[in-house]
Write a protein that holds these residues in place. Structure first.
Motif, mmCIF file in Angstrom:
data_model
loop_
_atom_site.group_PDB
_atom_site.id
_atom_site.type_symbol
_atom_site.label_atom_id
_atom_site.label_comp_id
_atom_site.label_asym_id
_atom_site.label_seq_id
_atom_site.Cartn_x
_atom_site.Cartn_y
_atom_site.Cartn_z
ATOM 1 N N ALA A 110 0.858 -1.189 0.000
ATOM 2 C CA ALA A 110 0.000 0.000 0.000
ATOM 3 C C ALA A 110 0.894 1.237 0.000
ATOM 4 O O ALA A 110 1.788 1.360 0.835
ATOM 5 C CB ALA A 110 -0.907 -0.001 1.226
ATOM 6 N N ILE A 111 0.656 2.142 -0.957
ATOM 7 C CA ILE A 111 1.497 3.329 -1.125
ATOM 8 C C ILE A 111 0.602 4.561 -1.065
ATOM 9 O O ILE A 111 -0.427 4.633 -1.740
ATOM 10 C CB ILE A 111 2.250 3.286 -2.467
ATOM 11 N N ARG A 112 1.026 5.525 -0.254
ATOM 12 C CA ARG A 112 0.287 6.778 -0.147
ATOM 13 C C ARG A 112 1.260 7.950 -0.300
ATOM 14 O O ARG A 112 2.233 8.069 0.448
ATOM 15 C CB ARG A 112 -0.410 6.895 1.223
ATOM 16 N N ASP A 113 0.993 8.792 -1.293
ATOM 17 C CA ASP A 113 1.711 10.064 -1.474
ATOM 18 C C ASP A 113 3.215 9.878 -1.631
ATOM 19 O O ASP A 113 4.020 10.538 -0.974
ATOM 20 C CB ASP A 113 1.423 11.001 -0.295
ATOM 21 N N GLN B 4 3.126 13.868 4.252
ATOM 22 C CA GLN B 4 3.991 12.722 4.481
ATOM 23 C C GLN B 4 3.713 11.637 3.449
ATOM 24 O O GLN B 4 2.648 11.607 2.827
ATOM 25 C CB GLN B 4 3.792 12.155 5.892
ATOM 26 N N ALA B 5 4.696 10.767 3.274
ATOM 27 C CA ALA B 5 4.542 9.581 2.429
ATOM 28 C C ALA B 5 4.488 8.358 3.338
ATOM 29 O O ALA B 5 5.206 8.287 4.330
ATOM 30 C CB ALA B 5 5.712 9.464 1.459
ATOM 31 N N VAL B 6 3.620 7.410 2.979
ATOM 32 C CA VAL B 6 3.455 6.208 3.795
ATOM 33 C C VAL B 6 3.498 4.973 2.885
ATOM 34 O O VAL B 6 2.795 4.929 1.871
ATOM 35 C CB VAL B 6 2.124 6.216 4.580
ATOM 36 N N VAL B 7 4.316 4.014 3.253
ATOM 37 C CA VAL B 7 4.378 2.748 2.521
ATOM 38 C C VAL B 7 4.153 1.619 3.520
ATOM 39 O O VAL B 7 4.792 1.582 4.573
ATOM 40 C CB VAL B 7 5.745 2.557 1.823
ATOM 41 N N THR B 8 3.243 0.717 3.187
ATOM 42 C CA THR B 8 2.967 -0.443 4.039
ATOM 43 C C THR B 8 3.125 -1.704 3.200
ATOM 44 O O THR B 8 2.426 -1.876 2.190
ATOM 45 C CB THR B 8 1.548 -0.387 4.634
ATOM 46 N N ALA B 9 4.063 -2.563 3.612
ATOM 47 C CA ALA B 9 4.299 -3.830 2.906
ATOM 48 C C ALA B 9 3.937 -4.977 3.837
ATOM 49 O O ALA B 9 4.337 -4.978 5.008
ATOM 50 C CB ALA B 9 5.756 -3.945 2.470
ATOM 51 N N THR B 10 3.187 -5.931 3.314
ATOM 52 C CA THR B 10 2.765 -7.079 4.108
ATOM 53 C C THR B 10 3.421 -8.336 3.557
ATOM 54 O O THR B 10 3.386 -8.585 2.345
ATOM 55 C CB THR B 10 1.236 -7.239 4.085
ATOM 56 N N PHE B 11 4.022 -9.114 4.462
ATOM 57 C CA PHE B 11 4.731 -10.329 4.067
ATOM 58 C C PHE B 11 4.160 -11.529 4.806
ATOM 59 O O PHE B 11 3.740 -11.436 5.960
ATOM 60 C CB PHE B 11 6.222 -10.220 4.408
ATOM 61 N N GLU B 12 4.157 -12.639 4.106
ATOM 62 C CA GLU B 12 3.841 -13.917 4.735
ATOM 63 C C GLU B 12 5.173 -14.583 5.078
ATOM 64 O O GLU B 12 5.987 -14.844 4.190
ATOM 65 C CB GLU B 12 3.031 -14.780 3.767
#
Length: 553
Positions: free
Chosen positions: A6-9, A61-69
């Protein structure tokens, strides 16, 4: 495995939510569409420097959320969490969130727990390998080559590790014994004198307390002896009170019958005589109990002073002198027999050294055989990737004893020569961008499932090639995707056609703001995109037919 991003700004991306699955995923789009932005965003989640230039213009601000299994068997990720005071429940996803502020500064979170960017960088090699034009991590890092070779060749460093620990432990014990021996030798004369002095005194456990109490009792007897003697004379002397009472009683006995009062007086005097006699007995008992021999008192005092003086000398309590004697006698004994003990330890060290050397040499032999097999496996992959002039070799080089470790005695490094007659050198130093990615692909295919992260990203691995070479790259990527999750940024239709999932990266402009977006393609849209890649701006029916053939191949 990367499951969501998920990427924001971030730069031109306002809001983007992507999901990923296993196998080969391809990302395509025209040059300048913003493919590198996706990699930059993922890089933030992997601990890259939080540059304020990544924040979209006008955003706070910029926000990056990475989800891993994370596989349950991956203990290294769990260990990193534990070492940093964080919690990761088995089986739960790993969610990495990175925030970069427009006015500077960044924050990172792991499963909503605050973390440092440094920890993200430590986790990154266990999560994702990015192989791009300027990548210097992953398989290009020589520190990981030994583990990759061992995994490929099933070379177990366990026996060498056990032997190495036994050798180092024996060396440590020998060093301690030698230090003690050197110290003891310097103190030999003092030890001999101290032990002799303590043995001569022969202190007993609790002796000081016994002597002190006995001395105090005798000192009390000495103090009251004169008073007790005076009391005895007053009671029982020739002119003492008891004697005079008895004389009075004898007189009263003769005249008591003359008057009743005299009889009562006699009875009272008899009672007084009894009480006085009892007092005399008590005084005699006390005198006997407090009696002392001046010679004994003097001897006890001398002994007590000796005990206390020797205790002060050695800075211990008097009751600790027996323990001190035992300790110093033991040290003296070790000095006298130390040479033999050290000789035994030296023999243990020599035996442990030989055992480690034998185990490490056996490991080296296994590595040499594995290296030959790996070199052959990589060599078969080079020609189809248009690297037929290149040579690959795995260096297994024994190191001097200073370099021996629990992993053996070898330095292991992958090297290449890109042209006939050119010397071998580390891959990262001599290969161009396109060659570098293709070498990595060849090595990954040869190593198959051995080592590394479970998510691999190749950035424009097909740069500068086409036709049969691009097809070979696509075929190998698809084969590698059977054992790992692959994401490939590509301009090659041959590679794109191999993807199990296809994402199109495109730039849009509404007259005011330019944005980058990513669209998952269905079968029809995927055919159109591959046809565009084949034909350029104008998509022809022939290009569509060729795209169909590539997808069906």
């Amino acid at each position: 495995m990367l499951t969501a991003l998920a990427i924001r700004d971030v730069v031109l991306i306002e809001a983007l939510d992507l999901e990923f699955g296993a196998g080969l995923g391809v990302l395509t789009g025209e040059t300048g569409a913003g493919k590198s932005i996706l990699l930059d965003a993922l890089g933030l989640a992997l601990g890259a420097r939080g540059e304020t230039g990544l924040v979209r213009q006008g955003a706070a601000q910029a926000v990056v959320t990475a989800t891993f299994e994370v596989p349950a068997r991956d203990g290294e990720v769990a260990n990193l969490f534990h070492q940093n005071g964080l919690e990761l429940e088995p089986g739960e996803p790993l969610i990495v969130r990175r925030i970069v502020k427009a006015d500077g500064g960044s924050r990172a979170f792991l499963n909503d727990q605050p973390a440092s960017a440094g920890l993200l960088r430590e986790l990154a090699p266990h999560l994702v390998e990015i192989h791009g034009q300027h990548d210097d991590r992953g398989m290009l890092n020589p520190r990981g080559h030994r583990a990759l070779l061992d995994a490929f060749g099933r070379c177990d460093p366990g026996p060498a590790a056990i032997a190495h620990k036994a050798w180092r432990d024996a060396e440590a014990a020998l060093a301690v014994a030698r230090a003690e021996q050197d110290l003891a030798e310097r103190d030999r004369e003092w030890l001999e004198h101290a032990v002799a002095e303590l043995k001569a005194l022969a202190p007993g456990a609790g002796e000081e307390e016994v002597l002190a109490e006995r001395r105090a009792a005798m000192q009390r007897g000495e103090k009251v002896a004169g008073e007790l003697q005076g009391i005895a004379e007053l009671l029982d002397g020739s002119e003492g009170g008891l004697s005079q009472l008895r004389q009075a009683a004898r007189v009263l006995e003769r005249i008591a019958g003359d008057h009743a009062a005299l009889a009562e007086a006699l009875a009272a005097i008899d009672r007084a005589i009894g009480e006085a006699a009892e007092a005399q007995d008590r005084v005699d008992m006390a005198a006997e109990a407090l009696a002392f021999d001046p010679a004994v008192l003097e001897a006890d005092e001398a002994r007590l002073f000796e005990l206390r003086g020797l205790a002060r000398k050695h800075r211990v309590q008097p009751d600790d002198l027996p323990v001190l004697l035992e300790e110093l006698a033991g040290r003296l004994e070790r000095v006298e027999s130390g040479g033999a003990g050290i000789a035994k330890l030296e023999a243990v060290v020599a035996d442990a050294h030989r055992a480690y050397a034998d185990a490490a040499k056996s490991l080296s032999a296994l590595r040499a055989m594995a290296a030959a097999r790996l070199d052959a496996a990589v060599a078969t992959e080079l020609k189809p990737l248009k690297l037929d002039a290149a040579r690959f070799r795995t260096v297994v080089e024994p190191q001097g004893e200073a370099g021996w470790s629990s992993f053996g005695m070898d330095r292991v490094e992958f090297e290449v020569s890109t042209n006939p007659g050119a010397p071998f050198a580390p891959l990262v130093k001599i290969a161009s961008g396109g060659e570098l990615s293709r070498f990595i692909l060849a090595m990954k295919v040869a190593l198959a499932e051995e080592g590394g992260a479970r998510t691999l990203i190749f950035d424009e691995i097909d740069r500068g090639v086409g036709g049969a070479v691009a097809s070979a790259i696509g075929e190998r990527l698809a084969r590698l995707a059977d054992t790992a999750q692959l994401l490939v940024v590509t301009h090659s239709p041959q590679v794109a056609a191999r993807g199990a999932r296809h994402l199109l990266i495109a730039k849009s402009h509404d007259g005011t703001v330019t944005r980058t977006g990513v669209t998952p393609l269905d079968a029809a849209a995927r055919r159109e995109e591959i046809a565009r890649m084949l034909s350029g701006a104008e998509i022809t029916d022939e290009a569509r037919a060729q795209a169909e053939r590539l997808i069906a191949a």
